[in-house]
Design a protein around this motif. Sequence first.
Motif, PDB file in Angstrom:
ATOM      1  N   ARG A 291     -16.457  24.914 -48.426  1.00 32.00           N
ATOM      2  CA  ARG A 291     -17.775  24.928 -48.046  1.00 32.00           C
ATOM      3  C   ARG A 291     -18.984  24.624 -49.331  1.00 32.00           C
ATOM      4  O   ARG A 291     -20.079  24.905 -48.916  1.00 32.00           O
ATOM      5  CB  ARG A 291     -18.396  26.157 -47.301  1.00 32.00           C
ATOM      6  CG  ARG A 291     -17.567  26.409 -45.924  1.00 32.00           C
ATOM      7  CD  ARG A 291     -17.503  27.765 -45.288  1.00 32.00           C
ATOM      8  NE  ARG A 291     -16.812  27.625 -44.140  1.00 32.00           N
ATOM      9  CZ  ARG A 291     -15.453  27.767 -43.903  1.00 32.00           C
ATOM     10  NH1 ARG A 291     -14.727  27.504 -45.167  1.00 32.00           N
ATOM     11  NH2 ARG A 291     -14.871  27.621 -42.778  1.00 32.00           N
TER      12      ARG A 291
ATOM     13  N   MET B 101     -27.660  24.170 -39.699  1.00 26.63           N
ATOM     14  CA  MET B 101     -26.552  24.281 -38.900  1.00 26.63           C
ATOM     15  C   MET B 101     -25.490  24.740 -39.916  1.00 26.63           C
ATOM     16  O   MET B 101     -24.756  25.648 -39.500  1.00 26.63           O
ATOM     17  CB  MET B 101     -26.180  22.989 -38.057  1.00 26.63           C
ATOM     18  CG  MET B 101     -24.987  23.218 -37.114  1.00 26.63           C
ATOM     19  SD  MET B 101     -24.415  21.624 -36.464  1.00 26.63           S
ATOM     20  CE  MET B 101     -25.498  21.716 -35.037  1.00 26.63           C
ATOM     21  N   TYR B 102     -25.458  24.186 -40.972  1.00 30.66           N
ATOM     22  CA  TYR B 102     -24.586  24.349 -41.955  1.00 30.66           C
ATOM     23  C   TYR B 102     -24.726  25.936 -42.525  1.00 30.66           C
ATOM     24  O   TYR B 102     -23.634  26.678 -42.489  1.00 30.66           O
ATOM     25  CB  TYR B 102     -24.527  23.683 -43.339  1.00 30.66           C
ATOM     26  CG  TYR B 102     -24.116  23.986 -44.590  1.00 30.66           C
ATOM     27  CD1 TYR B 102     -22.649  23.800 -44.816  1.00 30.66           C
ATOM     28  CD2 TYR B 102     -24.813  24.860 -45.501  1.00 30.66           C
ATOM     29  CE1 TYR B 102     -22.135  24.172 -45.904  1.00 30.66           C
ATOM     30  CE2 TYR B 102     -24.246  25.248 -46.607  1.00 30.66           C
ATOM     31  CZ  TYR B 102     -22.913  24.861 -46.673  1.00 30.66           C
ATOM     32  OH  TYR B 102     -22.462  25.394 -47.964  1.00 30.66           O
TER      33      TYR B 102
ATOM     34  N   SER C 182     -23.292  28.340 -39.657  1.00 29.20           N
ATOM     35  CA  SER C 182     -22.065  28.188 -39.763  1.00 29.20           C
ATOM     36  C   SER C 182     -21.330  29.138 -40.871  1.00 29.20           C
ATOM     37  O   SER C 182     -20.263  29.887 -40.715  1.00 29.20           O
ATOM     38  CB  SER C 182     -21.490  26.913 -39.630  1.00 29.20           C
ATOM     39  OG  SER C 182     -20.196  26.770 -39.956  1.00 29.20           O
TER      40      SER C 182
ATOM     41  N   PHE D 119     -22.709  30.303 -36.388  1.00 27.63           N
ATOM     42  CA  PHE D 119     -22.250  29.479 -35.574  1.00 27.63           C
ATOM     43  C   PHE D 119     -20.510  29.518 -35.757  1.00 27.63           C
ATOM     44  O   PHE D 119     -20.114  30.175 -37.090  1.00 27.63           O
ATOM     45  CB  PHE D 119     -22.846  28.052 -35.987  1.00 27.63           C
ATOM     46  CG  PHE D 119     -24.187  27.737 -35.406  1.00 27.63           C
ATOM     47  CD1 PHE D 119     -24.617  28.677 -34.331  1.00 27.63           C
ATOM     48  CD2 PHE D 119     -24.786  26.774 -35.596  1.00 27.63           C
ATOM     49  CE1 PHE D 119     -25.709  28.469 -33.843  1.00 27.63           C
ATOM     50  CE2 PHE D 119     -26.038  26.294 -34.833  1.00 27.63           C
ATOM     51  CZ  PHE D 119     -26.370  27.135 -34.048  1.00 27.63           C
TER      52      PHE D 119
ATOM     53  N   SER E 229     -16.114  26.264 -38.948  1.00 26.08           N
ATOM     54  CA  SER E 229     -15.709  25.048 -39.019  1.00 26.08           C
ATOM     55  C   SER E 229     -16.604  23.987 -39.291  1.00 26.08           C
ATOM     56  O   SER E 229     -16.534  23.066 -40.254  1.00 26.08           O
ATOM     57  CB  SER E 229     -14.575  24.499 -38.063  1.00 26.08           C
ATOM     58  OG  SER E 229     -15.524  24.513 -36.773  1.00 26.08           O
ATOM     59  N   LEU E 230     -18.015  24.377 -38.884  1.00 26.35           N
ATOM     60  CA  LEU E 230     -19.137  23.407 -38.956  1.00 26.35           C
ATOM     61  C   LEU E 230     -19.702  23.287 -40.311  1.00 26.35           C
ATOM     62  O   LEU E 230     -20.249  22.499 -40.645  1.00 26.35           O
ATOM     63  CB  LEU E 230     -20.379  23.924 -37.973  1.00 26.35           C
ATOM     64  CG  LEU E 230     -20.088  23.627 -36.473  1.00 26.35           C
ATOM     65  CD1 LEU E 230     -21.250  24.083 -35.616  1.00 26.35           C
ATOM     66  CD2 LEU E 230     -19.945  22.070 -36.228  1.00 26.35           C
ATOM     67  N   SER E 231     -19.336  24.404 -41.357  1.00 24.08           N
ATOM     68  CA  SER E 231     -19.897  24.503 -42.447  1.00 24.08           C
ATOM     69  C   SER E 231     -18.824  23.715 -43.548  1.00 24.08           C
ATOM     70  O   SER E 231     -19.257  24.044 -44.892  1.00 24.08           O
ATOM     71  CB  SER E 231     -20.161  25.749 -42.839  1.00 24.08           C
ATOM     72  OG  SER E 231     -19.236  26.608 -42.827  1.00 24.08           O
TER      73      SER E 231
ATOM     74  N   TYR F   2     -18.703  18.026 -40.346  1.00 28.68           N
ATOM     75  CA  TYR F   2     -18.690  18.587 -39.045  1.00 28.68           C
ATOM     76  C   TYR F   2     -20.299  18.863 -38.452  1.00 28.68           C
ATOM     77  O   TYR F   2     -20.433  18.656 -37.390  1.00 28.68           O
ATOM     78  CB  TYR F   2     -17.934  19.509 -38.883  1.00 28.68           C
ATOM     79  CG  TYR F   2     -16.431  19.415 -39.147  1.00 28.68           C
ATOM     80  CD1 TYR F   2     -15.598  18.288 -38.294  1.00 28.68           C
ATOM     81  CD2 TYR F   2     -15.773  20.017 -40.092  1.00 28.68           C
ATOM     82  CE1 TYR F   2     -14.362  18.201 -38.477  1.00 28.68           C
ATOM     83  CE2 TYR F   2     -14.457  19.604 -40.509  1.00 28.68           C
ATOM     84  CZ  TYR F   2     -13.825  18.788 -39.614  1.00 28.68           C
ATOM     85  OH  TYR F   2     -12.585  18.305 -40.036  1.00 28.68           O
ATOM     86  N   ALA F   3     -20.854  19.429 -39.192  1.00 27.81           N
ATOM     87  CA  ALA F   3     -22.377  19.688 -39.173  1.00 27.81           C
ATOM     88  C   ALA F   3     -23.340  18.383 -38.821  1.00 27.81           C
ATOM     89  O   ALA F   3     -24.110  18.446 -37.929  1.00 27.81           O
ATOM     90  CB  ALA F   3     -22.953  20.522 -40.124  1.00 27.81           C
TER      91      ALA F   3
ATOM     92  N   ALA G  60     -22.160  17.253 -35.343  1.00 30.12           N
ATOM     93  CA  ALA G  60     -22.793  18.128 -34.198  1.00 30.12           C
ATOM     94  C   ALA G  60     -24.273  18.135 -33.846  1.00 30.12           C
ATOM     95  O   ALA G  60     -24.535  17.912 -32.910  1.00 30.12           O
ATOM     96  CB  ALA G  60     -22.336  19.661 -34.540  1.00 30.12           C
ATOM     97  N   SER G  61     -24.858  17.746 -34.966  1.00 32.02           N
ATOM     98  CA  SER G  61     -26.211  17.847 -35.146  1.00 32.02           C
ATOM     99  C   SER G  61     -26.597  16.463 -34.335  1.00 32.02           C
ATOM    100  O   SER G  61     -27.800  16.332 -33.746  1.00 32.02           O
ATOM    101  CB  SER G  61     -27.269  17.988 -36.216  1.00 32.02           C
ATOM    102  OG  SER G  61     -26.533  16.945 -37.299  1.00 32.02           O
TER     103      SER G  61
END
Length: 529
Positions: free
Chosen positions: A32, A340-341, A344, A349, A352-354, A372-373, A376-377
């Motif tokens: 990350r 979002m990162y 996560s 969250f 996996s999004l981070s 992934y963030a 998703a965003s």
Amino acid sequence: MLTQKESRINTLNERIFQPVLKTVTDDYIKKRALRDSWISKPHLILFGVGTVITGEFAAWNTGLMYGWGSMVVATILAGLHYLCLLLCLSELSSALPFSGGVLTITTASMGNVFGYIIGLVIFMQNLLPYSQTALLVSNYYMRLAKLTPDQVDYWKYIVSFIVILVNSIIVIDLKLFHRVISVLTCISILQIVTISFLMIPTFSKSDFWLNVGIMDFNSFLPNGIVGILSCMPFAIWFYVGVETLPNLTEEAKDASTNIPKGMLYGYGILSTLVVIVMTLVGCNPGIDSLQSSIDPLNDLLFINYDINPSSVFGMTIQWTLSLAHHVSTIGFSIACIRVMYSLSRGGYFPTSLSITYQRSSPNSFGHGSPIYAILASSVASYAMVVVTFLVSNTPQVSFLVYGSAFYTLTAAIFVFISYIILKFKSPHLQRPFDLSKYTNPYIVPILGIILDSFAIFGCFTSNAHNIIVFYLLVIQVFLSLLYYIFYVRHRLILSTEQKFIKLRISKMKQELILKDQQKLKKSGRSVLQ
């Protein structure tokens, strides 16, 4: 000693709200990792200005329906409010240098529950203007393409999808993103300055006084205090976005000094542009014609120089001006992605999004980008645009304009409260940018809270959309609280921010114990005397 009742309350609080922080391996952190400390001060300044710049071109002009004087007073109040916000954020972001920004600040001051709830508010604060600017860009491009109403009903979904897709590709690589947003921001600033110079030969002092109604109180402030209040959501648009800079803290060079400078220098540039724009509004054809315009500055130029929008020259101008609308969409997208990162990475969250894109070379395309963030965003933004298309026919006064203003003001009031709390709870926290060197540190957040409350009240006087936004916020807080109690608090990660906050909390407790011991010693001495 705690009473039995206080002990039960503390036990209940621990059972319901106390998080279970999971320790993670070095591999979790490596997966990350963002691209380290490379964003320079000029890039930060241009990012802050570029994220806001659409607000100087469009959306704000609807507030002119309440009178030019009302809009001017509201803009002054909004500017003062933002100055207070940026001063507080400058100190707090230098003391808590993490990409979570306000999420980290509220967690440090109020705990994980408030950190999570305000983190979601911040996410919505960036998602709504991201969607709004994408919507404005889509409508602008469709207007330039001269689509018929029937064609617009079909193409608006495709064009908005393409706009968001292009943004997503640009922000994959942060170096590409900053080059693009820096160039586009400079072009956008130059456009406003150029329009202002071109309007000088057409300027008439008598027409200006007549258009703005400054000689007649009923024309200058036609709705009195209510008109000023109603203008607040639109005046906020002149500045919304410059406060997102703390989300780039971990990727900035010398973040403790450059992030505050980036915000405050950006604020200075924006305030100059606001003065220019509000002066231009007084030129012919006047506020009655401009208040319903999709692109008021563009219309000023065309009307005063009798330029045919359909001509080659007119189309060239419009396509050039469209860059300004696009730059803010890119800026808000990166802010939305970083929030979002951070949510996560801390376990709020799905973790996996981070996960970031790790390349063999740190200079490779997309290295350190939370793929992934981004995805998703982008999906969330497109969904918001589609909903807005279904419920609103006027993009410049859509639900998203009111929603972003309301969420921004809600988040800001917690920044002010967090500032005051941390001043009391952690007075020894190192603050490279220290507001107390320049003024009484409590004056700024208190003034900010007063102006913020005034602006929030103004949101509800301007349009029924804000009642919907308020209900949405209440529902969001209620559902997020349940989600936290029953799910999130058992899965939180002992991230870099959490480790720092945990260390600060232990130091705070030690400081309190020392203070109690000192009080006991003093009381013992007084008894002996």
